[in-house]
Scaffold this motif. Structure first.
Motif, PDB file in Angstrom:
ATOM      1  N   VAL A   1       0.831   7.845  17.374  1.00 52.25           N
ATOM      2  CA  VAL A   1      -0.024   6.937  17.571  1.00 52.25           C
ATOM      3  C   VAL A   1      -1.276   7.476  16.494  1.00 52.25           C
ATOM      4  O   VAL A   1      -2.332   7.068  15.496  1.00 52.25           O
ATOM      5  CB  VAL A   1      -0.605   6.692  18.934  1.00 52.25           C
ATOM      6  CG1 VAL A   1      -2.139   5.429  18.872  1.00 52.25           C
ATOM      7  CG2 VAL A   1       0.102   5.929  19.560  1.00 52.25           C
ATOM      8  N   GLU A   2      -1.646   8.998  17.333  1.00 51.74           N
ATOM      9  CA  GLU A   2      -2.593   9.571  16.391  1.00 51.74           C
ATOM     10  C   GLU A   2      -2.588   9.228  14.615  1.00 51.74           C
ATOM     11  O   GLU A   2      -3.025   8.954  13.898  1.00 51.74           O
ATOM     12  CB  GLU A   2      -2.912  11.453  16.345  1.00 51.74           C
ATOM     13  CG  GLU A   2      -3.206  11.311  18.818  1.00 51.74           C
ATOM     14  CD  GLU A   2      -3.133  12.163  18.928  1.00 51.74           C
ATOM     15  OE1 GLU A   2      -2.923  13.515  18.193  1.00 51.74           O
ATOM     16  OE2 GLU A   2      -4.055  12.813  19.617  1.00 51.74           O
ATOM     17  N   MET A   3      -1.069  10.151  14.044  1.00 53.22           N
ATOM     18  CA  MET A   3      -0.583   9.832  12.880  1.00 53.22           C
ATOM     19  C   MET A   3      -0.757   8.411  12.299  1.00 53.22           C
ATOM     20  O   MET A   3      -1.477   8.748  10.711  1.00 53.22           O
ATOM     21  CB  MET A   3       0.453  10.466  12.493  1.00 53.22           C
ATOM     22  CG  MET A   3       0.926  12.182  12.979  1.00 53.22           C
ATOM     23  SD  MET A   3       2.276  12.306  12.522  1.00 53.22           S
ATOM     24  CE  MET A   3       3.743  11.705  13.489  1.00 53.22           C
ATOM     25  N   LEU A   4      -0.644   7.322  12.439  1.00 59.02           N
ATOM     26  CA  LEU A   4      -1.003   6.000  12.214  1.00 59.02           C
ATOM     27  C   LEU A   4      -2.104   5.882  12.610  1.00 59.02           C
ATOM     28  O   LEU A   4      -3.144   5.375  11.166  1.00 59.02           O
ATOM     29  CB  LEU A   4       0.077   4.949  13.059  1.00 59.02           C
ATOM     30  CG  LEU A   4       1.252   5.003  12.836  1.00 59.02           C
ATOM     31  CD1 LEU A   4       1.709   4.233  13.546  1.00 59.02           C
ATOM     32  CD2 LEU A   4       1.870   5.011  11.271  1.00 59.02           C
ATOM     33  N   LEU A   5      -3.338   6.012  13.119  1.00 58.87           N
ATOM     34  CA  LEU A   5      -4.406   5.968  13.126  1.00 58.87           C
ATOM     35  C   LEU A   5      -5.756   6.389  12.202  1.00 58.87           C
ATOM     36  O   LEU A   5      -6.380   6.334  11.978  1.00 58.87           O
ATOM     37  CB  LEU A   5      -4.725   6.080  14.542  1.00 58.87           C
ATOM     38  CG  LEU A   5      -4.463   5.120  15.825  1.00 58.87           C
ATOM     39  CD1 LEU A   5      -4.820   5.181  17.448  1.00 58.87           C
ATOM     40  CD2 LEU A   5      -4.687   3.673  15.642  1.00 58.87           C
ATOM     41  N   SER A   6      -5.125   7.775  11.972  1.00 60.98           N
ATOM     42  CA  SER A   6      -6.018   8.879  10.940  1.00 60.98           C
ATOM     43  C   SER A   6      -5.764   8.320   9.696  1.00 60.98           C
ATOM     44  O   SER A   6      -6.914   8.256   9.083  1.00 60.98           O
ATOM     45  CB  SER A   6      -4.881  10.191  11.092  1.00 60.98           C
ATOM     46  OG  SER A   6      -3.498  10.274  10.584  1.00 60.98           O
ATOM     47  N   HIS A   7      -4.746   7.184   9.278  1.00 61.57           N
ATOM     48  CA  HIS A   7      -4.859   6.727   8.004  1.00 61.57           C
ATOM     49  C   HIS A   7      -5.737   6.140   7.537  1.00 61.57           C
ATOM     50  O   HIS A   7      -6.712   5.620   6.814  1.00 61.57           O
ATOM     51  CB  HIS A   7      -3.387   6.309   7.708  1.00 61.57           C
ATOM     52  CG  HIS A   7      -3.529   5.577   6.081  1.00 61.57           C
ATOM     53  ND1 HIS A   7      -3.803   3.970   6.267  1.00 61.57           N
ATOM     54  CD2 HIS A   7      -3.000   6.387   4.968  1.00 61.57           C
ATOM     55  CE1 HIS A   7      -3.275   4.347   4.807  1.00 61.57           C
ATOM     56  NE2 HIS A   7      -3.090   4.824   4.135  1.00 61.57           N
TER      57      HIS A   7
ATOM     58  N   ASP B   1       1.156  -1.410   0.030  1.00 59.63           N
ATOM     59  CA  ASP B   1       0.066  -0.469  -0.043  1.00 59.63           C
ATOM     60  C   ASP B   1       1.265   1.544  -0.349  1.00 59.63           C
ATOM     61  O   ASP B   1       1.776   1.300   0.899  1.00 59.63           O
ATOM     62  CB  ASP B   1      -1.011   0.225   1.581  1.00 59.63           C
ATOM     63  CG  ASP B   1      -2.084   1.520   0.956  1.00 59.63           C
ATOM     64  OD1 ASP B   1      -1.788   1.915   0.656  1.00 59.63           O
ATOM     65  OD2 ASP B   1      -3.177   0.861   1.904  1.00 59.63           O
ATOM     66  N   LYS B   2       0.992   2.105  -1.374  1.00 61.72           N
ATOM     67  CA  LYS B   2       2.046   2.891  -1.035  1.00 61.72           C
ATOM     68  C   LYS B   2       1.520   4.137  -0.404  1.00 61.72           C
ATOM     69  O   LYS B   2       2.769   5.249   0.103  1.00 61.72           O
ATOM     70  CB  LYS B   2       1.767   3.306  -2.299  1.00 61.72           C
ATOM     71  CG  LYS B   2       2.261   2.786  -3.761  1.00 61.72           C
ATOM     72  CD  LYS B   2       2.335   3.346  -4.801  1.00 61.72           C
ATOM     73  CE  LYS B   2       2.644   2.136  -6.520  1.00 61.72           C
ATOM     74  NZ  LYS B   2       2.644   2.379  -7.623  1.00 61.72           N
ATOM     75  N   ALA B   3       0.023   3.984  -0.076  1.00 58.03           N
ATOM     76  CA  ALA B   3       0.138   5.431   0.493  1.00 58.03           C
ATOM     77  C   ALA B   3       0.316   5.241   2.415  1.00 58.03           C
ATOM     78  O   ALA B   3       0.761   5.739   3.189  1.00 58.03           O
ATOM     79  CB  ALA B   3      -2.013   5.613   1.148  1.00 58.03           C
ATOM     80  N   LYS B   4      -0.086   4.279   2.788  1.00 57.67           N
ATOM     81  CA  LYS B   4       0.518   3.613   3.796  1.00 57.67           C
ATOM     82  C   LYS B   4       2.119   3.712   4.253  1.00 57.67           C
ATOM     83  O   LYS B   4       2.645   4.378   5.243  1.00 57.67           O
ATOM     84  CB  LYS B   4       0.184   1.487   4.477  1.00 57.67           C
ATOM     85  CG  LYS B   4      -1.406   1.903   4.841  1.00 57.67           C
ATOM     86  CD  LYS B   4      -1.704   0.261   5.028  1.00 57.67           C
ATOM     87  CE  LYS B   4      -3.360   0.410   5.505  1.00 57.67           C
ATOM     88  NZ  LYS B   4      -3.382  -1.321   5.844  1.00 57.67           N
ATOM     89  N   MET B   5       2.643   3.266   3.322  1.00 61.39           N
ATOM     90  CA  MET B   5       4.033   3.183   3.063  1.00 61.39           C
ATOM     91  C   MET B   5       4.719   4.649   3.264  1.00 61.39           C
ATOM     92  O   MET B   5       5.578   5.267   4.283  1.00 61.39           O
ATOM     93  CB  MET B   5       4.984   2.808   2.007  1.00 61.39           C
ATOM     94  CG  MET B   5       6.098   2.327   1.970  1.00 61.39           C
ATOM     95  SD  MET B   5       6.970   1.310   3.092  1.00 61.39           S
ATOM     96  CE  MET B   5       6.205   0.320   2.496  1.00 61.39           C
ATOM     97  N   GLU B   6       3.584   5.449   2.265  1.00 60.77           N
ATOM     98  CA  GLU B   6       4.459   6.828   2.251  1.00 60.77           C
ATOM     99  C   GLU B   6       4.524   7.627   3.768  1.00 60.77           C
ATOM    100  O   GLU B   6       4.581   8.254   4.395  1.00 60.77           O
ATOM    101  CB  GLU B   6       3.813   7.800   1.640  1.00 60.77           C
ATOM    102  CG  GLU B   6       4.040   8.985   1.278  1.00 60.77           C
ATOM    103  CD  GLU B   6       2.991  10.385   0.466  1.00 60.77           C
ATOM    104  OE1 GLU B   6       3.052  11.416   0.562  1.00 60.77           O
ATOM    105  OE2 GLU B   6       2.174   9.122   0.145  1.00 60.77           O
ATOM    106  N   LEU B   7       2.721   7.233   4.638  1.00 61.73           N
ATOM    107  CA  LEU B   7       2.595   7.280   5.730  1.00 61.73           C
ATOM    108  C   LEU B   7       3.511   7.156   7.278  1.00 61.73           C
ATOM    109  O   LEU B   7       4.397   8.072   8.053  1.00 61.73           O
ATOM    110  CB  LEU B   7       1.486   7.419   6.580  1.00 61.73           C
ATOM    111  CG  LEU B   7       1.326   7.912   8.176  1.00 61.73           C
ATOM    112  CD1 LEU B   7       1.553   9.408   7.854  1.00 61.73           C
ATOM    113  CD2 LEU B   7      -0.227   7.267   8.344  1.00 61.73           C
ATOM    114  N   LEU B   8       4.673   5.965   6.461  1.00 64.69           N
ATOM    115  CA  LEU B   8       5.077   5.296   8.263  1.00 64.69           C
ATOM    116  C   LEU B   8       6.603   5.852   7.545  1.00 64.69           C
ATOM    117  O   LEU B   8       7.164   6.310   8.464  1.00 64.69           O
ATOM    118  CB  LEU B   8       5.559   3.970   7.089  1.00 64.69           C
ATOM    119  CG  LEU B   8       6.240   3.109   8.378  1.00 64.69           C
ATOM    120  CD1 LEU B   8       5.250   2.958   9.324  1.00 64.69           C
ATOM    121  CD2 LEU B   8       6.398   1.428   7.703  1.00 64.69           C
TER     122      LEU B   8
END
Length: 513
Positions: A505-511, A476-483
């Protein structure tokens, strides 16, 4: 002492001494069931270790004593001191071997030790107890003082027909020449022994209890000045007093030590003198230095120049003693040319000088003796024959401990080499993996610059470059970018720019939302 014509019988003692010997052992219970205090049979064998006589109270033992490799002496030793002390030895100068040797009692009552040689206490021909220095080249008496012509001057008597001596357990000594002395701990009853030590001094030792153990302590000695003992430093050397060791040996100027392991060999000259009278020689003066004995002649009442001329006329003259002597109110200088320089000692109390004969040119000298030379101990055998004492069990244990230690060190080195090689191989494999997959390390600034401030298009392009090609785009490119964004913020150089754990935690949960 009697000798067999075939030289097999080396040491004989008469019946009286043998019975005295047995009485000594019997007057002193058995220390073990394998020992006895009375001779059983007619002989003691060196091959049987149980052939030992032990006194009734266990203080003394008699038997064959090992003094080296396959070398034994028949001896009596004292058991109660910290170290067993030999008090008498029959064949000290000629040990017997470990096979076939025995101590036997003959039918006529004589005690015989086969295959050995024995020497007893020295008396001279006038029955006066003396000490004798004896080497391969010379012999000299040094106690009482050798210049004493009449023993009566020092309380000795030569008018006796016996050679007897007595030392009792209270510390009193008497000999048939009227020589007596008392131990410093006289009256105290204890074991004592009179010993002629290797340094030539005669000493009385008393057994005293110190710090819970019994040890031998010197309670009398013949010489308080060890430099007066003849031959103690060897030829061409001199002895001086040392407050630590008692004496110190050194070579004269122009001489060198002959054997650095043994002072008894003395010193040898580094120059040569010709007997040709036309060859000029000179003399070097040494103040308060005396070489006793070895005189070519005695010249009384002469001048220094006359004494020099006398020595120059003797080819074998090594130097001369020039001494002032008094006779009542009259005094004169006497000359003693020397053919051998031995028994040298230096003392401020000696009223005389020694003049050493040397070449006139080629060497430089001063009026002080040479520097002290110290003995060098070596595992190599000295020129003198020595008997070594060795405990074979201790030697075997030392060799075993050394071997085990060597094996342990070898194992440690091998393990270290194996681990070093393993780390090297592991690092090489890791580097190869990184090179194969082209994975590199980047700083935060490098990543921000490469992504042009983490803009979306630039970031996606950069992410595709660092993702493992084996994933083949299956992520998942979006998850990879967020990570990646979250990770980069966590390692920002400015700590104020780094998010807290709640923010992460908030940034990871917002996705997910």
């Amino acid at each position: 002492i009697d000798l067999d014509p075939a030289m097999r019988l080396a040491f004989l003692m008469d019946t009286s001494f043998f019975f005295l010997f047995l009485c000594l052992l019997q007057t002193l219970p058995l220390s073990s069931s394998n020992t006895f205090d009375t001779l059983r049979g007619t002989s003691l064998s060196v091959e049987n270790p149980n052939d030992i006589l032990v006194s009734a109270n266990g203080e003394y033992s008699a038997g064959f004593l090992s003094v080296g490799d396959n070398a034994f002496c028949f001896a009596i030793w004292f058991n109660n001191s910290t170290v067993s002390t030999v008090v008498w030895m029959a064949n000290r100068d000629g040990p017997v071997d470990g096979r076939g040797s025995q101590l036997s009692v003959l039918n006529e009552g004589k005690l015989i030790l086969t295959n050995s040689v024995g020497i007893t206490l020295f008396y001279d021909n006038d029955n006066v107890l003396r000490l004798l220095f004896q080497s391969l080249t010379m012999t000299s008496l040094y106690w009482p003082d050798p210049w004493v012509e009449d023993p009566g001057q020092v309380g000795r008597s030569k008018y006796n027909t016996s050679r007897q001596a007595l030392l009792d357990d209270s510390g009193y000594f008497w000999s048939s020449d009227d020589f007596t002395f008392f131990a410093t701990d006289f009256v105290a009853v204890t074991h004592r022994r009179l010993t002629l030590d290797p340094d030539g001094n005669l000493r009385l030792y008393s057994l005293q209890k110190m710090n819970g153990s019994w040890d031998w302590v010197v309670t009398w000695q013949a010489f308080s000045q060890p430099c007066h003992i003849h031959g103690i430093c060897g030829p061409n050397s001199l002895c001086t007093y040392d407050h630590v060791s008692g004496r110190r040996c050194s070579c004269l100027q122009g001489f060198k030590m002959k054997d650095h392991t043994d002072w008894s060999y003395g010193c040898e000259p580094e120059f040569s003198l010709s007997c040709n009278r036309t060859d000029e020689a000179s003399f070097v003066q040494f103040e308060h230095l005396e070489y006793y004995g070895s005189d070519l002649y005695y010249y009384p009442n002469v001048t220094l120049q006359q004494c020099q001329d006398i020595c120059m006329n003797w080819c074998k003259c090594k130097g001369f003693q020039f001494k002032f002597s008094r006779n009542g109110t009259v005094g004169a200088y006497n000359c003693y040319p020397k053919f051998l320089l031995i028994n040298g000692h230096q003392s401020p109390n000696f009223e005389g000088d020694f003049y050493l004969r040397v070449p006139r040119i080629g060497l430089s000298y001063n009026k002080t003796p040479g520097e002290e030379l110290r003995l060098e101990c070596s595992d190599k055998n000295s020129k003198q024959q020595r008997i070594t004492y060795e405990n074979k069990t201790v030697k075997l244990l030392l060799w075993f401990a050394t071997a085990v230690g060597g094996i342990e060190v070898t194992c440690i080195v091998l393990v270290w080499l194996f681990l070093s090689r393993s780390r090297k191989d592991s690092n090489s494999a890791a580097q190869g993996y990184l090179l194969t997959n082209r994975i590199q390390r980047f700083t935060f600034d490098e990543l921000r610059k490469a992504t042009r401030g983490f803009k979306e298009n630039a970031t996606m392009s950069w992410i595709e470059e660092i993702i493992d090609p084996m994933m083949a785009g299956k992520y998942d490119k979006a998850k990879m970018e967020l990570l990646i964004k979250v990770a980069l913020q966590c390692v920002a150089e400015d700590k104020d720019d780094r998010p807290t754990m709640n923010q992460v935690v908030e940034m990871l949960l917002s996705h997910e939302e």
